[in-house]
Every structure is written in C-alpha cells, then in structure tokens.
Design a protein around this motif. Structure first.
Motif, short mmCIF file in Angstrom:
data_model
loop_
_atom_site.label_atom_id
_atom_site.label_comp_id
_atom_site.label_asym_id
_atom_site.label_seq_id
_atom_site.Cartn_x
_atom_site.Cartn_y
_atom_site.Cartn_z
N UNK A 120 -1.94 -85.87 17.75
CA UNK A 120 -2.94 -86.35 16.81
C UNK A 120 -2.59 -87.72 16.28
N UNK A 121 -3.57 -88.37 15.65
CA UNK A 121 -3.34 -89.72 15.15
C UNK A 121 -2.31 -89.76 14.02
N UNK A 133 14.58 -99.29 7.40
CA UNK A 133 14.45 -97.87 7.04
C UNK A 133 13.74 -97.05 8.11
N UNK A 134 13.60 -97.63 9.33
CA UNK A 134 12.97 -96.93 10.46
C UNK A 134 11.58 -96.41 10.11
N UNK A 135 10.67 -97.31 9.67
CA UNK A 135 9.30 -96.86 9.37
C UNK A 135 8.57 -96.45 10.64
N UNK A 136 7.52 -95.67 10.47
CA UNK A 136 6.70 -95.28 11.63
C UNK A 136 5.47 -96.16 11.76
N UNK A 137 5.08 -96.83 10.69
CA UNK A 137 3.90 -97.70 10.71
C UNK A 137 4.24 -99.03 10.05
N UNK A 138 3.88 -100.13 10.74
CA UNK A 138 4.11 -101.46 10.18
C UNK A 138 2.80 -102.24 10.23
N UNK A 139 2.43 -102.80 9.08
CA UNK A 139 1.28 -103.69 8.99
C UNK A 139 1.78 -105.12 9.06
N UNK A 140 1.12 -105.96 9.85
CA UNK A 140 1.51 -107.36 9.99
C UNK A 140 0.28 -108.24 9.80
N UNK A 141 0.38 -109.15 8.84
CA UNK A 141 -0.74 -110.05 8.53
C UNK A 141 -0.40 -111.46 8.99
N UNK A 196 -5.15 -94.53 14.89
CA UNK A 196 -3.94 -95.17 15.44
C UNK A 196 -2.92 -94.08 15.71
N UNK A 197 -2.38 -94.10 16.93
CA UNK A 197 -1.44 -93.06 17.34
C UNK A 197 0.00 -93.58 17.27
N UNK A 198 0.97 -92.68 17.20
CA UNK A 198 2.37 -93.11 17.15
C UNK A 198 2.71 -94.03 18.32
N UNK A 199 3.41 -95.12 18.02
CA UNK A 199 3.83 -96.05 19.06
C UNK A 199 2.76 -97.00 19.56
N UNK A 200 1.57 -96.94 18.99
CA UNK A 200 0.46 -97.78 19.46
C UNK A 200 0.37 -99.05 18.61
N UNK A 239 8.10 -108.13 19.67
CA UNK A 239 7.77 -107.29 20.83
C UNK A 239 8.94 -106.39 21.21
N UNK A 240 10.15 -106.94 21.20
CA UNK A 240 11.33 -106.15 21.56
C UNK A 240 11.58 -105.01 20.59
N UNK A 241 11.47 -105.30 19.30
CA UNK A 241 11.75 -104.27 18.29
C UNK A 241 10.67 -103.19 18.27
N UNK A 242 9.40 -103.60 18.44
CA UNK A 242 8.30 -102.62 18.48
C UNK A 242 8.50 -101.64 19.62
N UNK A 243 8.88 -102.17 20.79
CA UNK A 243 9.09 -101.31 21.96
C UNK A 243 10.32 -100.42 21.77
N UNK A 244 11.41 -101.00 21.27
CA UNK A 244 12.66 -100.26 21.10
C UNK A 244 12.51 -99.12 20.10
N UNK A 245 11.80 -99.38 19.00
CA UNK A 245 11.71 -98.41 17.92
C UNK A 245 10.48 -97.52 18.01
N UNK A 246 9.58 -97.80 18.96
CA UNK A 246 8.37 -96.98 19.11
C UNK A 246 7.47 -97.04 17.90
N UNK A 247 7.33 -98.23 17.33
CA UNK A 247 6.55 -98.39 16.10
C UNK A 247 5.05 -98.34 16.36
N UNK A 248 4.33 -97.79 15.42
CA UNK A 248 2.88 -97.99 15.37
C UNK A 248 2.65 -99.24 14.52
N UNK A 249 1.80 -100.14 15.01
CA UNK A 249 1.61 -101.43 14.34
C UNK A 249 0.13 -101.77 14.27
N UNK A 250 -0.30 -102.28 13.12
CA UNK A 250 -1.60 -102.94 13.01
C UNK A 250 -1.29 -104.40 12.72
#
Length: 257
Positions: A3-4, A167-175, A28-32, A194-205
């Motif tokens: 689920x999202x 703190x190993x968040x699961x969702x990061x907002x970037x403006x 938005x799904x995990x890691x997306x 790009x490297x950190x998003x892939x490594x940590x499996x972050x969901x990002x907007x």
C-alpha cells in the motif's frame, strides 16, 4: 506491508481569487521518487507546504502510513505527534538552506541536533555519526566545528541533506534543492542526492522547475499549471511523449534552450 506510504486526496488552497492548489491527489509508495514540475506560480511549492502541514488546506486530506502500519490523517495529529514525525520519519530539504539549518550552530551540531531529537544522548556516538554523514555528503571532517554561515551554497545544501537523512526517514520533501547553484555544483549535489535516495530506499517528493532534474531523479512526474495537475505518469514517458499541450511547451522550451 503493501500500500501507499503517502496518500494525497483532493488538496485545495485558495488565496483570494487565485487557486494555488485545486483538487490535487496522488499516491506515493515506499522508495518512489515523484517530481512535481511546472512554471513559477503553478502551485508546486504550495502543494509541498500543504503536504508538510505548513499551510492549512481548504479541502482534501493527506494520509501517511506510520511505522506501525496504521494510516493516519495528518490533520488529526496533535502538535507533538507532528513535530515528532517531522524530526524522525520525514525530512524537508528547503530551497533556501538558511531556513533548513541552524546557521549559528556548527555543521556537526546541525546533524547532531536531529539525532538528539530521537533520543541519542551519547556525545561520542553523536559526533561519530555526524562525521560519518558529513563524509557521505562530501564535507571534510575538519569543517565539522564550523557553522554553515561559513559554507558555500552547495555545501549548505549538502549539510541540509545530512541533517535530514541522519535519522533514516522514510519520506523526504525537497523544494528546488539545486536552484540558484552553479551548474557544476548542481551536478555534484544531484549525484549525492541520487546516490543516497537509491542507497536508503527513500520515498521523495521533489519540487523542481528543471525537467533535467526531474528526469535524473524521479520515477514519476506530476505536471502542474494554475494549481491543477495537467499531466502525470512515468517520468521518461511523460517527457519523451508529452500529451498535454502545456507539457509539450515545457519540454519544447528545454529543447530549444
């Protein structure tokens, strides 16, 4: 659990006669990584502020799946719950790094503060973790005790990323995280993100006016104009074969530049 991670439904915000956000919804799904693109004034940053709870919505809802698997309506969270969420499970990398950093606190202190916010109290561990994260965002260890007021724009953004991700968040907002930086500095920062998003499996907007940034970082794209979603889909698909006339103009303006 499936689920999202984040569910946005019908978000709306009006400023007088102007609709800054008009019935926007997406999941938005995990890691997306979702890029929100459009011209200045299209409603991108308003949407991010609504999601973060920094702007009160006129209508709609934002639901987030907590670590226990329960989906919570963010409007129903108390102030303490929201603060805890924003300093643990969420990150917010702002266009102006001075708004996302404590400018008079050392670089190590900026990273360490967020660790202390989740209960870490051992000075040695805090400093070691801060040094590790400074290295990961390519800030030299001998700058750990310097305040970000002495840093360049690119270094401030990299420090802001370290502060948010420690703190190993699961969702990061970037403006607009690369806006206003020199092209070479932008490229280095984008590689780091790009490297950190892939490594940590972050969901990002990520909100950006730069379609090249959207193509490099995102899986899906959401095109906004006048507060409305004009087109959405897989990033490469939308940018290579835009369907909406407005998206076609955006892509054509980049190709012509």
């Amino acid at each position: 659990m499936s689920g999202p991670l984040l569910q946005v439904r019908g978000l709306a915000k009006r400023y007088g006669a102007r609709l800054a956000c008009d019935g926007v919804g997406f999941a938005l799904h995990p890691g997306e990584v979702l890029a929100v693109v459009g011209e200045s004034g299209s409603g991108k940053s308003t949407l991010l502020g609504l999601i973060a709870g920094e702007i009160a919505a006129d209508a709609g809802s934002v639901t987030y799946r907590m670590r226990d698997g329960v989906a919570r309506d963010l409007a129903a969270l108390g102030p303490a719950e929201r603060r805890a969420l924003m300093r643990t499970d969420w990150g917010f990398v702002r266009q102006d790094a001075t708004l996302g950093l404590r400018m008079a606190v050392s670089a190590g202190g900026n990273v360490g503060e967020r660790l202390m916010g989740v209960g870490e109290r051992h000075y040695g561990r805090i400093r070691a973790t801060a040094l590790d994260w400074l290295a990961r965002v390519e800030i030299a260890a001998d700058r750990v005790d310097e305040p970000p007021s002495r840093f360049s724009g690119g270094m401030r953004q990299r420090l802001q990323i370290a502060r948010n991700l420690v703190t190993a968040p699961r969702l990061v907002l970037m403006d607009e995280p690369t806006s206003g930086l020199d092209v070479s500095v932008q490229a280095r920062l984008l590689d780091t993100i790009r490297g950190l998003v892939a490594e940590l499996g972050l969901a990002v907007i990520i909100v950006t006016h730069d379609l090249a940034v959207a193509r490099l970082l995102s899986h899906r794209i959401l095109v906004m104009r006048g507060g409305r979603v004009i087109e959405t889909g897989l990033t490469d698909q939308v940018l290579d074969d835009p369907q909406a006339p407005y998206t076609q103009l955006l892509v054509a303006s980049v190709l012509a530049a």
